[in-house]
Design a protein around this motif. Structure first.
Motif, PDB file in Angstrom:
ATOM      1  N   LEU A 105       0.819  -1.205   0.000  1.00 18.71           N
ATOM      2  CA  LEU A 105       0.000   0.000   0.000  1.00 18.71           C
ATOM      3  C   LEU A 105       0.855   1.259   0.000  1.00 18.71           C
ATOM      4  N   VAL A 106       2.017   1.208   0.664  1.00 21.41           N
ATOM      5  CA  VAL A 106       2.926   2.356   0.639  1.00 21.41           C
ATOM      6  C   VAL A 106       3.304   2.688  -0.797  1.00 21.41           C
ATOM      7  N   PHE A 114       9.527   5.869  -6.340  1.00 19.93           N
ATOM      8  CA  PHE A 114      10.038   6.414  -5.087  1.00 19.93           C
ATOM      9  C   PHE A 114      10.171   5.369  -3.987  1.00 19.93           C
ATOM     10  N   MET A 115       9.776   4.124  -4.234  1.00 24.43           N
ATOM     11  CA  MET A 115       9.908   3.099  -3.208  1.00 24.43           C
ATOM     12  C   MET A 115      11.359   2.826  -2.865  1.00 24.43           C
ATOM     13  N   ASP A 116      12.254   3.016  -3.817  1.00 26.39           N
ATOM     14  CA  ASP A 116      13.678   2.810  -3.548  1.00 26.39           C
ATOM     15  C   ASP A 116      14.166   3.791  -2.485  1.00 26.39           C
ATOM     16  N   LYS A 117      13.625   5.027  -2.518  1.00 29.09           N
ATOM     17  CA  LYS A 117      14.001   6.008  -1.513  1.00 29.09           C
ATOM     18  C   LYS A 117      13.502   5.580  -0.138  1.00 29.09           C
ATOM     19  N   VAL A 118      12.278   5.073  -0.059  1.00 33.73           N
ATOM     20  CA  VAL A 118      11.734   4.580   1.201  1.00 33.73           C
ATOM     21  C   VAL A 118      12.575   3.415   1.714  1.00 33.73           C
ATOM     22  N   ASP A 119      12.929   2.500   0.820  1.00 38.43           N
ATOM     23  CA  ASP A 119      13.726   1.336   1.217  1.00 38.43           C
ATOM     24  C   ASP A 119      15.112   1.743   1.712  1.00 38.43           C
ATOM     25  N   ARG A 124      18.596   2.224   7.050  1.00 42.61           N
ATOM     26  CA  ARG A 124      19.493   2.972   7.924  1.00 42.61           C
ATOM     27  C   ARG A 124      19.258   2.640   9.396  1.00 42.61           C
ATOM     28  N   HIS A 125      18.434   1.608   9.643  1.00 48.05           N
ATOM     29  CA  HIS A 125      18.199   1.113  11.004  1.00 48.05           C
ATOM     30  C   HIS A 125      17.717   2.239  11.919  1.00 48.05           C
ATOM     31  N   ALA A 148       8.970   4.991   5.878  1.00 45.96           N
ATOM     32  CA  ALA A 148      10.081   4.071   6.123  1.00 45.96           C
ATOM     33  C   ALA A 148      10.088   3.569   7.561  1.00 45.96           C
ATOM     34  N   VAL A 149       9.849   4.468   8.523  1.00 47.56           N
ATOM     35  CA  VAL A 149       9.842   4.067   9.933  1.00 47.56           C
ATOM     36  C   VAL A 149       8.704   3.086  10.206  1.00 47.56           C
ATOM     37  N   GLY A 150       7.566   3.291   9.543  1.00 44.27           N
ATOM     38  CA  GLY A 150       6.441   2.378   9.719  1.00 44.27           C
ATOM     39  C   GLY A 150       6.742   0.962   9.266  1.00 44.27           C
ATOM     40  N   LEU A 151       7.692   0.829   8.363  1.00 46.59           N
ATOM     41  CA  LEU A 151       8.070  -0.499   7.869  1.00 46.59           C
ATOM     42  C   LEU A 151       9.117  -1.173   8.757  1.00 46.59           C
ATOM     43  N   THR A 152       9.593  -0.468   9.783  1.00 51.62           N
ATOM     44  CA  THR A 152      10.553  -1.058  10.725  1.00 51.62           C
ATOM     45  C   THR A 152       9.804  -1.547  11.970  1.00 51.62           C
ATOM     46  N   GLN A 153      10.573  -1.933  12.980  1.00 53.24           N
ATOM     47  CA  GLN A 153       9.984  -2.404  14.235  1.00 53.24           C
ATOM     48  C   GLN A 153       9.919  -1.305  15.293  1.00 53.24           C
TER      49      GLN A 153
END
Length: 212
Positions: A105-106, A114-119, A124-125, A148-153
């Motif tokens: 959905l992102v 632009f997904m490469d930028k999000v990835d 960057r942890h 990007a932060v939403g895709l992390t833990q």
């Protein structure tokens, strides 16, 4: 190459909006425009809120211009309130969408290009370094950072704290620029210039941080 063209196009749109707004003000007069805006009551701030909100959800849209416009039309205090609430709502939405529904959905919101930028931001942890997260949220990449932060833990409480601090530090810059330009206030323009210098330093520092 395609990403560079889209980036240039984005700034061209911002520039055209600036020129159009300043031209309108010179022709009609700021006070007359504000008087007409006041006639719309709550709908005028609501429209600017909606434009800013949408520009963060769909990052290709030029959101910076709406922050400047808010400062010009409503003054620094009210303009900052509108922009801060819009950014708080939209960045929280971005985080929720990424956390709840994932990359699929992102990608619909940011586009495949632009997904490469999000990835890259996600790699960057950010969940391990709240100060890096906070710094990136102060830059022009903040809309992508929220996804990007939403895709992390990262815990939502940690993200919300970083988001609130970044809004308080970075958002007054463009609103003050709008208030200074349209009101001729040297104080606001000076604040905006100093703020731009500070944000530039923050951007340079966080972009030099290695991807662990």
């Amino acid at each position: 190459m395609k990403l560079n063209i889209l980036k240039v196009l984005r700034w061209v749109l911002i520039g055209l909006l600036f020129v159009a707004v300043i031209g309108l003000i010179n022709q009609v007069g700021l006070q007359r425009i504000r008087d007409q805006v006041d006639q719309f009551g709550i709908w005028a701030p609501a429209v600017v809120f909606g434009l800013r909100f949408t520009s963060v959800i769909v990052p290709i849209l030029p959101g910076t211009a709406y922050a400047v416009l808010a400062g010009g039309l409503f003054g620094f205090a009210q303009g900052l309130l509108i922009v801060a609430l819009a950014d708080l709502a939209s960045c929280t939405f971005n985080f929720y969408i990424a956390r709840r529904y994932g990359r699929g959905l992102v990608e619909r919101f940011v586009g495949q290009q632009f997904m490469d930028k999000v990835d890259r931001l996600g790699r960057r942890h950010l969940e391990r370094n709240v100060f890096l997260m906070m710094g990136l949220l102060m830059t022009g990449l903040f809309d992508f950072v929220a996804y990007a932060v939403g895709l992390t833990q990262t815990r939502w409480q940690t993200y919300l704290l970083a988001l609130l601090v970044s809004i308080l530090v970075a958002k007054p810059l463009w609103v003050a620029a709008g208030a200074g330009i349209f009101e001729g206030s040297q104080l606001f323009l000076g604040f905006a210039i100093l703020g731009a210098f500070g944000i530039g330093i923050i951007t340079a520092v966080v972009q030099r941080q290695p991807n662990e």
